[in-house]
Design an enzyme around this catalytic site. Sequence first.
Site, short mmCIF file in Angstrom:
data_model
loop_
_atom_site.label_atom_id
_atom_site.label_comp_id
_atom_site.label_asym_id
_atom_site.label_seq_id
_atom_site.Cartn_x
_atom_site.Cartn_y
_atom_site.Cartn_z
N HIS A 1 0.82 -1.21 0.00
CA HIS A 1 0.00 0.00 0.00
C HIS A 1 0.86 1.26 0.00
O HIS A 1 0.50 2.26 -0.61
CB HIS A 1 -0.92 -0.02 1.22
N HIS B 1 -10.08 2.46 -1.57
CA HIS B 1 -10.32 2.13 -0.16
C HIS B 1 -11.13 0.84 -0.12
O HIS B 1 -12.22 0.78 0.44
CB HIS B 1 -11.04 3.28 0.56
#
Length: 736
Positions: free
Chosen positions: A50, A96
Amino acid sequence: MNSCNNIAITPELIAQHGLKSDEYQHILTLIGREPTFTELGIFSAMWNEHCSYKSSKKWLKTLPIKGKCVIQGPGENAGVIDIGKGQCVVFKMESHNHPSYIEPYQGAATGMGGILRDVFTMGARPVAAMNALRFGSPNHPRTRHLVAGVVSGIGGYSNAFGVPTVGGEVNFDERYNGNILVNAFVAGIAKTDSIFYSKAQGVGLPVVYLGAKTGRDGVGGAMMASAEFNDSIDEKRPTVQVGDPFIEKCLLEACLELMELKAIVAIQDMGAAGLTSSAVEMGAKGNLGIQLNLDKVPTREENMTAYEIMLSESQERMLMVLKPELKKRAAAIFQKWGLHFSIIGKTTDDLRFRVTHQGEEVVNLPIKELGDEAPVYDRPWIEPTLKPTLKAEEVKKIENFADVLLKLLNSANQSSRRWVYEQYDTLIQGNTLVRPGGDAGVIRVSNNDKRALAFSCDVTPRYCEADPYEGGKQAVVECWRNISTTGATPLAATDNLNFGNPENPKIMGQLVFAIKGISEACRVLDFPIVSGNVSLYNETNGEAILPTPTIAGVGLLDNWSKTVTIGGMQNKDSIVLIGPCGSHLGQSIYARNILNIDAGAPPHIDLQLEKKHGQFVRDVIHRGFVNAAHDISDGGLALALAEMVIKASKGIRIKLSNKSPQHAELFGEDQARYILAVKPHALNSLKELAQVNEISLTELGTVEGNSLNIDSILNLSIDKLTQNYESWFPQFMNEE
């Protein structure tokens, strides 16, 4: 004492932090000792997918990132492009996904909050938002709950913050049953001479914490976002952040006011990995060290450990390097807006990341190796196996084309998204010209400016699975076409690459070839990628999502009064097809949804033809020849015509060319195609221009009557089309 730093570092603890054994050995070599528990958490956060893009960075470097309008490409909080008159657009798309599956409302809401901060951190006021959402099968027991939560979360945050939602996508497929996708896009407008960056400069300058207090929400969020799911989803709920759009709005206004003061040296929002990531990135980019004192961090919970403070992903927070002579004036601004302003550290010249808590040094690490010199992998990949071409003659022809069209219009993926976008404020700020429901959203640059901006986001995951290279190209060209149909010139794009586990060579091959396709398309179309996001490990119990490389783009109109829409056609307009007649049924929704055939290659993308046709369409729009324009994509000619009829509430009568079998001409998904509604007096001029430019043009028919009438083989009233198109989503969401 920091009791958490007395925790023994065991192989189990290392694995829980998502670090491979070779990565942990690299840490030992790097720092020459065993890391503390807090340091282990920091390495885990900064070296995961990430934050580090360790599996994709090699391939991301092949994307075209420069262009005549590009001010800032990838590597900052968001990309920046010049739109003239001393103004620029700052934009980015980000995922997300994992948080939104675990806790749909807060996951989606904080996804919006994070992307808004990415944009206004750079000095831009957000002016437009989009979202691309992928859910599981409508028949899956969790799908309706997830749709309701995600849509409510996005609307709840963006509406309260005050940014209009102007476009997006919503799709359903069983491959997203265990991993939904929530990709959020925001664009803002800034002055070209007032852009703010995250690169720290100067030694001994104050590092300032701004915004809301730090809590335990989101601790481990970045690690969770870089892992596959299994059956223990509920255990991950505490890793989802909780947002407050009203605090975010105050943070926006305070930051923009502070930027006017010219007090900021560098600024970074606290997103994934929270305080850790923002501090490390600012220092590493500026070749400086950072020293922090966690006792100065405003916390909202008692007895928070250094580990929790460093890795919290509490929302509505920023980190800034400040000009020391302006700290009193800066503090007064944040006090006025009811936000915290706390000097928590300083920049240093030793390239170390040092953190103290309760009088004890809990972190002392090399900052470059944590940040921009994190490990990068060249993972093994295998070239995707491609499907053979499916000829139209091999595909069964359904005799009742009217029933086929009605079934598609009333299906999960082709029906109206009105139920979704009517929960978003699409008109706030007062500059929206084209709302969701067409090819692209359009807003005015300002209420006293003739210029307008167009936005679209697109991808066809079934194409990407059948052929990631062509699918990557198609995602770009459809976005580019959608912007072109408004009359806007496409300027630049952002990508959001959603894939499964990159440690699987097949999945890695999908990523590699999708990026190759995106790169080629962006290069040919002069449509550079200026920002983006990669979301990997979108798998549950080994079941990967469809490869979903979402592309969002921005275009510019010099005069918004020349904007055309999907629904602007008038009676007696000529309906004209730009591009070839339909022939390609491989991977079409006709083949998949009607015949249950998952066969054939997706349509080939001819990039030079795309460029040529797009330029022609924009030209004839600018010349005032056209009342309406629509690109042809899912569902082919028939679905595109039906959508135009529904949006305009006017009928169309056309004849087919009979150059292909009827079902292929109606539902083929050949690319580089547009439908134009041409003003009667302009038809001859448009045809002459097409001939001069060697553009394939077919006169199909005219705008007339109260139905869609295609060669007398299909005749459906406006009311019948509209009823089928508008009914699926409300019925699905209201089922008991």
